[in-house]
Scaffold this active site. Structure first.
Site, PDB file in Angstrom:
ATOM      1  N   LYS A   1       0.848  -1.201   0.000  1.00 16.20           N
ATOM      2  CA  LYS A   1       0.000   0.000   0.000  1.00 16.20           C
ATOM      3  C   LYS A   1       0.879   1.244   0.000  1.00 16.20           C
ATOM      4  O   LYS A   1       1.767   1.389   0.829  1.00 16.20           O
ATOM      5  CB  LYS A   1      -0.911   0.049   1.229  1.00 16.20           C
ATOM      6  CG  LYS A   1      -1.936   1.196   1.152  1.00 16.20           C
ATOM      7  CD  LYS A   1      -2.581   1.522   2.469  1.00 16.20           C
ATOM      8  CE  LYS A   1      -1.770   2.453   3.312  1.00 16.20           C
ATOM      9  NZ  LYS A   1      -1.689   3.850   2.769  1.00 16.20           N
TER      10      LYS A   1
ATOM     11  N   GLU B   1      10.333   0.373  10.355  1.00 13.43           N
ATOM     12  CA  GLU B   1      11.373   1.402  10.219  1.00 13.43           C
ATOM     13  C   GLU B   1      10.671   2.724  10.496  1.00 13.43           C
ATOM     14  O   GLU B   1       9.889   3.197   9.687  1.00 13.43           O
ATOM     15  CB  GLU B   1      11.998   1.354   8.821  1.00 13.43           C
ATOM     16  CG  GLU B   1      13.328   2.095   8.729  1.00 13.43           C
ATOM     17  CD  GLU B   1      13.166   3.525   8.259  1.00 13.43           C
ATOM     18  OE1 GLU B   1      13.127   4.426   9.149  1.00 13.43           O
ATOM     19  OE2 GLU B   1      13.065   3.756   7.052  1.00 13.43           O
TER      20      GLU B   1
ATOM     21  N   CYS C   1      13.532  10.351   7.648  1.00  9.52           N
ATOM     22  CA  CYS C   1      13.454   9.765   8.993  1.00  9.52           C
ATOM     23  C   CYS C   1      14.784   9.842   9.732  1.00  9.52           C
ATOM     24  O   CYS C   1      14.819   9.889  10.960  1.00  9.52           O
ATOM     25  CB  CYS C   1      12.978   8.323   8.904  1.00  9.52           C
ATOM     26  SG  CYS C   1      13.922   7.310   7.756  1.00  9.52           S
TER      27      CYS C   1
ATOM     28  N   GLU D   1      10.228  14.766  16.515  1.00 10.27           N
ATOM     29  CA  GLU D   1      10.533  14.713  15.081  1.00 10.27           C
ATOM     30  C   GLU D   1       9.668  15.731  14.335  1.00 10.27           C
ATOM     31  O   GLU D   1       8.438  15.652  14.361  1.00 10.27           O
ATOM     32  CB  GLU D   1      10.283  13.308  14.539  1.00 10.27           C
ATOM     33  CG  GLU D   1      10.693  13.150  13.094  1.00 10.27           C
ATOM     34  CD  GLU D   1      10.529  11.726  12.585  1.00 10.27           C
ATOM     35  OE1 GLU D   1      11.371  11.271  11.792  1.00 10.27           O
ATOM     36  OE2 GLU D   1       9.540  11.056  12.978  1.00 10.27           O
TER      37      GLU D   1
END
Length: 496
Positions: free
Chosen positions: A187, A263, A297, A394
């Site tokens: 997806k 991840e 990331c 983040e």
């Protein structure tokens, strides 16, 4: 209609699939739903694509299961490798188109998008080479027993990829899964479905049997949740936020206890010692945070500079950042395009305001660029304390926070002062310092005098809240393989 004619400044007109790629065909969603794809450069609607619901996930999983239990099981490892080689060749042949669609859909600078597609080629070829080298072994436990250990595919793999590197994550996921003999239902992120659908046409062209690779577009709360909790999906692999990663783990545990690889997020420290080559360090710090518009990331968003060079570093870093060209992603000179969406734009601007309100100093940037598109100026904060949101959470945008440290011990302590552990970097001319600090940092990847230099041969993944398992390298094969022990009795009966 499952395709539409679109045009990009780099590719001209091309055929854009809009359907769900199931069983090597593009089909409409069962419920007839579609959703719009937005161009982040000018906020216009590019097109609409078919939305996968739970019903479509069931169909895709069924197709993957049928392929796994049927013809795909008979394909030799060598032939699996050939299919991946062919797919890599087609990526290389269509590099310009794939990169153009990536830039249109994601806003990624075209030069960076071309680099991503080239990296896809390398990744697919790498795992094509691994396909016939996944081997078991014989274990001698005694003369009366013959034991062997073999690697087997897990089965149907659900894969959910993010919007920041759509094609690269596509190849990172599909490459090792296929090399190990699995089938896939992947997806895409709802923000960036287009390039993955163009890449899906290459699956069929490469000669993959129907059902081996299925690509669907949809929303995480519907299609993503359906894949994660599906009782006939044997493994789930996800790249994205830590918050969603936790939800996927719960869904996997609450269904059939499927194998999970995650991840996730990061808040990576980029540590600059006084003995570093300052020009080289600044170049890599700039690339470490502003590459891919900060939507990375492993972005080096926490910059720690030794106190004796702190002021000099900030001035030089501001000068370097001013050279970053922010603008049209199809301009070859552009380094930073727009953020991917209005939601992401608003989130980043909110963090910038938090930083200002908390007392951090904006050295440069801190504002929207222009009045159309999701562009944000490269932003540098100084006078940052460890408890500030901009230092701990983040941001996923072109925003970095700079703080100072006194010595090696403090650098290590500050570097590890986070719940994440995806990546880090050390800049120094002292090899002992480089090794000592690298070994002490709690991060899955540590770069020395460089940043963001990932490679398909090197494992990538995180400690702590940055995930479970490893992508890339030989290590990724473990995520997609079962280990089976077979023990054969050769001697007489042990018990009479």
């Amino acid at each position: 209609m499952t395709s539409i004619k679109l045009k990009t400044p780099a590719s001209g007109e091309y055929e854009q699939p809009t359907g769900l790629f199931i069983n090597n065909e593009f089909v409409k969603g069962q419920d007839g739903k579609t959703f719009e794809v937005i161009n982040p450069t000018d906020e216009s609607v590019i097109c609409s694509v078919h939305e996968a619901t739970e019903k479509d996930v069931d169909i895709a999983v069924s197709a993957a299961r049928k392929a796994f239990e049927g013809p795909w099981r008979q394909v030799t490892p060598g032939d699996r490798g050939k299919l991946l080689f062919k797919l890599a060749d087609l990526f290389e042949k269509n590099l310009e188109l794939l990169a153009a669609v990536e830039s249109l859909d994601n806003g990624k600078a075209i030069t960076m998008a071309k680099g991503d597609v080239a990296a896809c080629v390398g990744c697919l070829r790498y795992y094509g080479g691994w396909a016939d080298k996944i081997e078991g072994k014989v274990v001698d436990t005694g003369s009366d027993t013959f034991n062997y250990i073999r690697k087997e595919p897990i089965g149907v793999c659900g894969q959910i990829i993010p919007w920041n590197f759509p094609l690269l994550m596509w190849s990172w996921k599909i490459g090792p899964a296929v090399a190990c003999g699995n089938t896939v239902v992947l997806k895409t992120a709802e923000q960036t479905p287009l390039s993955a659908l163009v890449a899906a046409t290459l699956i069929k062209e490469a000669g993959f049997p129907p059902g081996v690779v299925n690509i669907i577009s949809g929303f995480g709360k519907v299609a993503g949740a359906a894949i994660s909790s599906h009782m006939d999906v044997d493994k789930i692999a996800f790249t994205g936020s830590t918050v969603v990663g936790r939800q996927i783990m719960k869904a996997a545990a609450g269904s059939n206890l499927k194998n999970v690889t995650l991840e996730l997020g990061g808040k990576s420290p980029n540590i600059v010692f006084a003995d570093a080559d300052i020009d080289n360090a600044i170049s890599w710090v700039n690339f470490g945070i502003f590459f891919n518009h900060g939507q990375c990331c492993c972005a080096g968003s926490r910059v720690y500079v030794q106190e004796s060079i702190y002021d000099k570093f900030i001035e030089r870093f501001k000068e370097r950042t001013a050279k970053n060209v922010v603008g049209d992603p199809f301009d070859e000179n552009t380094f930073q395009g727009p953020q991917v969406s209005q939601l992401q734009f608003d989130r980043i601007m909110e963090y910038i305001e938090h930083g200002k309100e908390a007392g951090a100093k904006v050295e440069t940037g801190g504002k929207r660029k222009g009045d159309k598109g999701y562009f944000i100026e490269p932003t540098i904060f100084s006078n940052v304390t460890e408890d500030m949101k901009i230092m701990q959470e983040e941001i996923f945008g072109p925003v970095c926070s700079i703080s100072k440290f006194k010595d090696k011990e403090e650098a290590i302590r500050l570097g590890n002062h986070a719940t994440y552990g995806l990546a880090a970097a050390v800049h120094t001319s002292n090899l002992n310092t480089a090794i000592e600090v690298s070994n002490a940092l709690k991060a899955g990847t540590v770069w020395v005098n460089t940043y963001n230099t990932l490679h398909h041969q090197l494992p990538f993944g995180g400690y702590q809240s940055s995930g479970i398992g490893r992508e890339l390298g030989e290590a990724a094969l473990e995520n997609y393989s079962h280990t089976k022990t077979v023990s054969i009795r050769l001697g007489d009966a042990l018990f009479g």
